[in-house]
Every structure is written in structure tokens, then in C-alpha cells.
Enzyme design. Structure first.
Site, PDB file in Angstrom:
ATOM      1  N   LYS A   3     -58.005 -29.151  18.404  1.00 48.00           N
ATOM      2  CA  LYS A   3     -58.335 -29.103  16.978  1.00 48.00           C
ATOM      3  C   LYS A   3     -58.117 -27.663  16.540  1.00 48.00           C
ATOM      4  O   LYS A   3     -58.950 -26.797  16.783  1.00 48.00           O
ATOM      5  CB  LYS A   3     -59.782 -29.528  16.734  1.00 48.00           C
ATOM      6  CG  LYS A   3     -60.125 -29.581  15.250  1.00 48.00           C
ATOM      7  CD  LYS A   3     -61.551 -30.058  15.040  1.00 48.00           C
ATOM      8  CE  LYS A   3     -61.817 -30.477  13.601  1.00 48.00           C
ATOM      9  NZ  LYS A   3     -61.606 -29.428  12.619  1.00 48.00           N
ATOM     10  N   ARG A   6     -54.856 -27.489   7.000  1.00 48.13           N
ATOM     11  CA  ARG A   6     -54.050 -28.693   7.141  1.00 48.13           C
ATOM     12  C   ARG A   6     -52.880 -28.638   6.169  1.00 48.13           C
ATOM     13  O   ARG A   6     -53.035 -28.245   5.024  1.00 48.13           O
ATOM     14  CB  ARG A   6     -54.912 -29.904   6.812  1.00 48.13           C
ATOM     15  CG  ARG A   6     -54.241 -31.236   7.086  1.00 48.13           C
ATOM     16  CD  ARG A   6     -55.248 -32.339   6.824  1.00 48.13           C
ATOM     17  NE  ARG A   6     -54.770 -33.628   7.245  1.00 48.13           N
ATOM     18  CZ  ARG A   6     -55.552 -34.589   7.729  1.00 48.13           C
ATOM     19  NH1 ARG A   6     -56.839 -34.386   7.865  1.00 48.13           N
ATOM     20  NH2 ARG A   6     -55.053 -35.757   8.085  1.00 48.13           N
TER      21      ARG A   6
HETATM   22  P1  ATP Z   1     -63.631 -29.588   9.598  1.00 44.99           P
HETATM   23  O1  ATP Z   1     -64.448 -28.722   8.698  1.00 44.99           O
HETATM   24  O2  ATP Z   1     -64.299 -29.858  10.897  1.00 44.99           O
HETATM   25  O3  ATP Z   1     -62.203 -29.141   9.729  1.00 44.99           O
HETATM   26  P2  ATP Z   1     -62.861 -31.605   7.758  1.00 44.99           P
HETATM   27  O4  ATP Z   1     -63.841 -32.372   6.954  1.00 44.99           O
HETATM   28  O5  ATP Z   1     -62.003 -30.629   7.062  1.00 44.99           O
HETATM   29  O6  ATP Z   1     -63.661 -30.969   8.947  1.00 44.99           O
HETATM   30  P3  ATP Z   1     -62.275 -33.509   9.679  1.00 44.99           P
HETATM   31  O7  ATP Z   1     -61.771 -34.865   9.473  1.00 44.99           O
HETATM   32  O8  ATP Z   1     -63.689 -33.432   9.967  1.00 44.99           O
HETATM   33  O9  ATP Z   1     -61.896 -32.616   8.437  1.00 44.99           O
HETATM   34  O10 ATP Z   1     -61.465 -32.829  10.825  1.00 44.99           O
HETATM   35  C1  ATP Z   1     -60.104 -32.990  10.801  1.00 44.99           C
HETATM   36  C2  ATP Z   1     -59.461 -31.716  10.357  1.00 44.99           C
HETATM   37  O11 ATP Z   1     -59.132 -30.936  11.479  1.00 44.99           O
HETATM   38  C3  ATP Z   1     -58.151 -32.028   9.695  1.00 44.99           C
HETATM   39  O12 ATP Z   1     -58.294 -32.097   8.312  1.00 44.99           O
HETATM   40  C4  ATP Z   1     -57.232 -30.912  10.116  1.00 44.99           C
HETATM   41  O13 ATP Z   1     -57.189 -29.914   9.125  1.00 44.99           O
HETATM   42  C5  ATP Z   1     -57.874 -30.315  11.335  1.00 44.99           C
HETATM   43  N1  ATP Z   1     -57.101 -30.515  12.573  1.00 44.99           N
HETATM   44  C6  ATP Z   1     -56.760 -29.551  13.458  1.00 44.99           C
HETATM   45  N2  ATP Z   1     -56.086 -30.042  14.502  1.00 44.99           N
HETATM   46  C7  ATP Z   1     -55.990 -31.368  14.303  1.00 44.99           C
HETATM   47  C8  ATP Z   1     -55.418 -32.427  15.051  1.00 44.99           C
HETATM   48  N3  ATP Z   1     -54.815 -32.221  16.228  1.00 44.99           N
HETATM   49  N4  ATP Z   1     -55.515 -33.679  14.525  1.00 44.99           N
HETATM   50  C9  ATP Z   1     -56.127 -33.908  13.357  1.00 44.99           C
HETATM   51  N5  ATP Z   1     -56.690 -32.942  12.606  1.00 44.99           N
HETATM   52  C10 ATP Z   1     -56.635 -31.683  13.070  1.00 44.99           C
END
Ligand code: ATP
Length: 597
Positions: A261, A266
Site C-alpha cells: 500500500k 492515487r
Molecule cells: P487511506 O487514508 O488509508 O489511504 P482511503 O480512504 O484514501 O484510505 P482506502 O480505500 O482506505 O482509501 O485505501 C485505498 C487507498 O490506498 C487507495 O485510494 C490508494 O490511493 C491507496 N493505495 C496504495 N497502494 C494501493 C494498492 N496497491 N491497491 C489499492 N490502493 C492502493
């Protein structure tokens, strides 16, 4: 379509608060809306002229200018408008009041032989407001003023109220996307029960106006077959969170693809020929921040049309080490992006593919998506697939998780691989589970570590070392056990001096007093000591300091290590000991306070 119909509906919406009542008002409004205009009605309901991601200009009208426009439209002084505004606390209401006072006068005149008035249409209002937004550069202020004053002059009191509030960005009708979708389904598909279909289409093409127009003009069948479209963002799939490897694997059905991660931003990358557009997690158009990512996508995606997703991460260009997320913030400044690009380089780690050359991949299971992704991407250091393993084993998952963290990632994302593991656009579900730490060991003090090996540099560091392997001293065994690989914090001068500095310490194989799982390019006699700071002390399966002391198979490591200075005054045996590092780890351990997602 008369704008009065829209204004009336706005007024009714303001008067009700229950969602069902709102839906009913919207249903009546859509019934009166010609199909080709429904997109504009939807945008206005959302308080917008177009979706934000289009990156088109906003209205750009300040309060002063708006007051002036009202004053011109109603033939009153600005002072009078302002006074009434202050009294009522709402410029929209003030405009309405002034318009009706004026209407009483003009209707008297009309009664005495004046001409009739033309009614404002929705098209006219929308077009004029768009022209206001599009007016930029020299003379634009005057043009905006003229257009707005004209519009308000032609409006009824009620229309004026909503035009003014819209321009101010204070429409606040309280209708959400879901209510709009309910009403659209009811009117154009015959029942609110079709809402999930409308929603799915909206998730695949995040443009509710456009979805409404397709539905209204071509029907629900057309929406069923809707595919992503390059240039229109797809609402992202999100992950649930759990912190127990056994539970996580159970939840995804036993077998998983586990990926780092990455801690970056993103990026949803849309490519069509040579055109590349990048959307953020919140669907903003962030293309301008990443000219380098555009170039990678252009040259490395081997498809005419594609939509892929990945994390854009800050890196140390010479060592490829990940840098913390904050480093990306420098990219937010719009000017001198080309300077920022050099100083704060980024890499992309791709994790999904949603569309390629006419084919919708969101409906396909993850293993197939990943396979396709690897086929169409010509990988390089800068632009490649996320680091991953496939596993059913909780221990292996845990080990990979620790490795991810010590290498600068936030943790891992564990993804289901079964046949139903599709890309769930716009939803957070259990097909993806993020596994992050709930403990963090923050590093407050520096440590003194011994250089035991090195890796050759690349790029600007060609001809010297790119990173050094650092070790702590274990006095019990009289061994040096590795803790991290450091490539950051050196000046160009420091770097240039490295080969000369270590020339006499090179040995052909790992020194007998060194304990390392890493395979260095060059090994040294443990001798030089450097002061190092990092973000935190973590566990890692890649390092040998205090192996098994905290967790089986893991040693202690330093995340985001930086070189501070050489310590020529220290002998290698004076370096920070393994025991001291373990103490630091334990002392600094604290619960991460974080809202669960
Ligand atoms: P966080 O604050 O933990 O990033 P979030 O609410 O933005 O959470 P989540 O669905 O909880 O989003 O976590 C997924 C996020 O992690 C994605 O939006 C992406 O930006 C990031 N990410 C990093 N590496 C990956 C991966 N290998 N696969 C999917 N998402 C990833």
C-alpha cells in the site's frame, strides 16, 4: 423550458426536508424537463454548471461585483442593495425583494400601455452563466457584470433570488446525488427500483448530468450497457480495513493477491492516443501536476485507449527509495511545475486496469485484470506494477506486510481473487482489505550506525555508491547486524567522496563480523560510523538486527532513514547497539490514533 419552472421547484425543495418529499418535487421537475435539457437541470440542482473534474473555469464573481450587477438590474444604488442585503442576511432575498418592488412599478406602467415581457428560459440562464464563467482575462470583469445585470434584469423576483444564490455558491437545496438518482429512475425507468442501475452507470462515468441525459433520451436499456469512457473519471473502488492476517485472508476467501500500500496520491490515468488525463481519488483533474506521469503513460501503455489506476509516489531518484507522502505537496503549486518535477520526482506503481480498447475491465475478476495490466504496460523503474505476492498463508502475509512498511509503504492491500472479485466502482467493500499498523514507533533520537556494504548508484549517482547498508553493533556476539539501507541526506559532495573514502575497506565478500540478509554490490570492513535519523523504528524481515526479539522472522529497521553526518570520533564498537535500538523501539511504541475508515 421556462426557467420559472426550475425556480419554482427550487423553492419547493427549500420548503421540504424529508428525502421522499424532495424526490417527489424532483420527479415533477423532471417530468416537465425536455430530455435534451435534463443534464443542465441536474447540474444546476448540484449547484454547478458542469462536473468539477472537467477543469473548466468557475463563475469567478465576487460579492462586490454581484451587488453591482443587482444594483444595475433593479436601478438602485449599490448602497441601497447592500443595506437591504445586510438587513436580510441573504443577497438572493434582497434581489428578490428589490425585483418585486420594481415589478410593481413596471406592471403599473405596463397596465398604462407598456409592452409585454419575454420569459427567461433555462437555456438562456445556463448559457449566460456559462459565458460569465468562461469570461477571463482583460475586460472580463465588465463582461461578467454586463451579462449578470442583464440576466437579473430579465428575471422574475423568484428567478433573481436563485440566480443570485447560484452565483454566490449558496444554493444549498439539500438534495444529494442519491435523491437525484431516485427521481431519475422513477421518471425515466418507471420506478425508483432502478436506482442501482443508474448508480452503477454514475459510478462508471462520474457525470450525473450526462447519465441523466442518456437515460432520458435513450432509456434504461442503454444505461445497462454503459461502459467507462476515456476522459470521464470512474469513481474509485475503496478498501475496508482489518488488522489480523488470519481474519483478512478468511474474509477474502482464502487466497489473495497482496500488494504494497504505497503512501502517495492515487492516480486514475486515462489514455487515448497521445492524450493523457490524470484524475485524483476525489476525481479532480490533476494532470497539470504530473507532466512526467503523462509521459510515462504515453510511452509505456501499449494500447490506443486505456484507463489504469496506480499510486503516484515520491521517490529518491538515484536509489529508487520511497519518500513520504508529504513530498508530493510540492507538486501542488501550479507554477514552476517543471522545477518541482526535477526536485521531487515521482514513480507510479500500478494496481488496476478498468478499461482497454473498447473493453470494460471493471466487470472482470482481479487476476484477469492484473494479467491484462501487465500485458499492456511496458514496465520501467518509474512506471510499473505494484510490488505483490500471491498467498494463502497468514505468516507469509505478515512477513510481506513488515517488508512493505520497512521499505516506506503504509502497509499492504489484500485483494480477493475469486471469480466475483470485480472492480466495484464507487464503493468500499471487503474485496479489498487494507492492513496498516495500529502501532507506530516514532524516532526521536538519532542513532550511530556502521557502514558494512554498499549498492552502486544509478543516474546522477553513476560512478559512486547510491546507498549504504548500515548496521548496529551486537556486543554479545561481537557482530554488526543490519538495520537499513540509506541513500538520502547526502550532498552531491558527500556522494562524490564515497568511493575514495571506502577504497581501502573493500572486501571481496561479506565480512565475517557482518550479519546481513541483503546481498550488497560491495562489502566493507565495518569501520565508518554515521549518524542517522529516520521517521520511525519498524520491524522488517529484510534486516538482521534483533531478529525474532519482537516478532518471529523480523528484525528491527529504520523507515525513511537519512544521513546526517559522519562520526569519525566513533569506533564501530561505539555505534548504537542492537539492544539500545530495541529499547528505543519499545519506548517509542504508541498506539496510532486514527479514525477507522
Ligand atoms: P487511506 O487514508 O488509508 O489511504 P482511503 O480512504 O484514501 O484510505 P482506502 O480505500 O482506505 O482509501 O485505501 C485505498 C487507498 O490506498 C487507495 O485510494 C490508494 O490511493 C491507496 N493505495 C496504495 N497502494 C494501493 C494498492 N496497491 N491497491 C489499492 N490502493 C492502493
Amino acid at each position: 423550458m421556462e426557467f420559472e419552472v426550475v425556480a419554482e421547484a427550487f423553492e419547493e425543495l427549500e420548503a421540504v426536508s424529508a428525502r421522499t418529499q424532495m424526490t417527489m418535487v424532483l420527479v415533477e421537475l423532471f417530468k416537465k424537463t425536455p430530455p435534451e435539457l435534463v443534464d443542465k437541470v441536474v447540474y444546476l440542482l448540484m449547484g454547478k454548471l458542469w462536473p468539477d473534474w472537467k477543469g473548466l473555469p468557475e463563475l469567478g464573481v465576487g460579492e462586490k461585483l454581484l451587488i453591482k450587477a443587482v444594483s444595475l438590474a433593479v436601478h438602485r444604488s449599490e448602497r441601497e442593495v447592500e443595506d437591504l442585503y445586510k438587513k436580510l442576511g441573504d443577497l438572493g432575498l434582497a434581489a428578490e425583494r428589490l425585483k418585486s418592488m420594481q415589478a410593481q412599478r413596471t406592471s403599473l406602467l405596463a397596465f398604462m400601455g407598456g409592452g409585454g415581457e419575454e420569459k427567461l428560459t433555462l437555456e438562456k440562464v445556463y448559457e449566460t452563466l456559462s459565458r460569465v464563467a468562461m469570461a477571463t482575462g482583460e475586460g472580463s470583469r465588465d463582461l461578467k457584470l454586463k451579462l449578470l445585470a442583464g440576466l437579473i434584469a430579465d428575471a422574475t423576483p423568484r428567478e433573481a433570488k436563485y440566480i443570485v444564490r447560484f452565483v454566490e455558491g449558496r444554493l444549498r437545496l439539500g438534495v444529494g446525488d442519491a435523491t437525484i438518482m431516485d427521481a431519475l429512475a422513477a421518471v425515466y425507468a418507471g420506478s425508483a427500483g432502478f436506482r442501482p442501475l443508474v448508480e452503477r452507470a454514475y459510478n462508471l462515468r462520474a457525470d450525473l448530468g450526462e447519465i441523466a441525459r442518456i437515460l432520458a433520451s435513450r432509456g434504461i436499456e442503454e444505461l445497462k450497457g454503459i461502459k467507462p469512457e476515456v476522459g470521464v473519471p470512474i469513481r474509485p473502488m475503496l478498501a475496508e480495513r482489518l488488522n489480523n492476517p488470519v481474519e483478512i485472508l478468511k474474509k477474502v476467501g482464502g487466497h489473495a493477491i497482496v500488494e504494497y500500500k504505497y503512501d502517495g496520491e492515487r492516480g486514475q490515468i486515462h489514455k487515448k492516443g497521445d492524450t493523457v488525463i490524470i484524475f485524483s481519488r476525489r476525481l479532480e483533474n490533476i494532470t497539470h501536476m504530473y507532466p512526467d506521469v503523462q509521459e510515462y503513460a504515453r510511452s509505456r501503455i501499449k494500447a490506443e485507449e486505456a484507463i489504469v489506476e496506480g499510486e503516484i509516489v515520491a521517490v529518491n531518484p538515484e536509489t529508487g527509495e520511497l519518500r513520504p507522502f508529504q513530498e508530493l505537496m510540492h507538486r501542488r503549486r501550479k507554477h514552476d511545475i517543471h522545477v518541482a518535477m526535477k526536485e521531487y520526482p515521482v514513480h507510479v506503481r500500478l494496481f488496476d486496469i478498468l478499461y482497454v480498447d473498447g473493453e470494460d475491465y471493471t466487470v472482470k475478476p482481479l487476476p484477469e485484470r492484473r494479467r491484462r495490466l501487465s500485458e499492456i504496460v511496458d514496465e520501467s523503474d518509474e512506471f510499473r506494477l505494484a510490488e505483490h505476492i500471491e498467498t494463502e498463508d497468514p505468516d507469509e502475509l505478515e512477513k510481506f506486510f513488515l517488508q512493505a512498511i520497512s521499505e516506506g509503504a503504509e502497509g499492504v492491500v489484500v485483494k480477493a481473487t475469486h471469480s466475483q472479485a470485480v472492480y466495484q466502482a464507487g464503493s468500499r467493500g471487503w474485496l479489498w482489505i487494507k492492513y496498516k499498523r495500529d502501532y507506530k514507533s516514532e524516532m526521536i533520537d538519532t542513532v550511530d550506525l556502521v557502514v558494512v556494504g554498499a549498492f552502486y548508484g544509478r543516474g546522477r549517482r553513476g560512478g559512486t555508491y547510491g546507498a549504504l547498508i548500515m548496521a548496529a553493533y551486537d556486543p554479545d556476539a561481537d557482530m554488526f547486524r543490519t538495520v537499513c539501507k540509506v541513500g538520502s541526506g547526502f550532498t552531491d559532495e558527500d556522494l562524490a567522496k564515497l568511493p575514495e573514502m571506502f577504497k581501502d575497506l573493500v572486501v571481496p565478500h561479506k565480512h565475517p563480523r557482518v550479519d546481513s540478509k541483503m546481498q550488497a554490490d560491495v562489502w566493507f570492513v565495518p569501520s565508518k560510523v554515521a549518524e542517522i535519523i529516520g521517521a520511525e523504528i519498524t520491524l522488517s524481515p529484510l534486516h538482521t538486527c534483533c531478529t525474532d526479539s519482537v516478532k518471529p522472522g523480523a528484525g528491527l529497521s529504520i523507515r525513511f532513514p537519512r544521513f546526517i553526518q559522519w562520526r569519525p570520533d566513533k569506533a564501530p564498537e561505539d555505534a548504537t547497539t542492537a539492544h539500545e535500538l530495541l529499547e528505543m523501539y519499545r519506548r517509542q511504541l504508541r498506539k496510532i490514533e486514527e479514525k477507522p475508515a
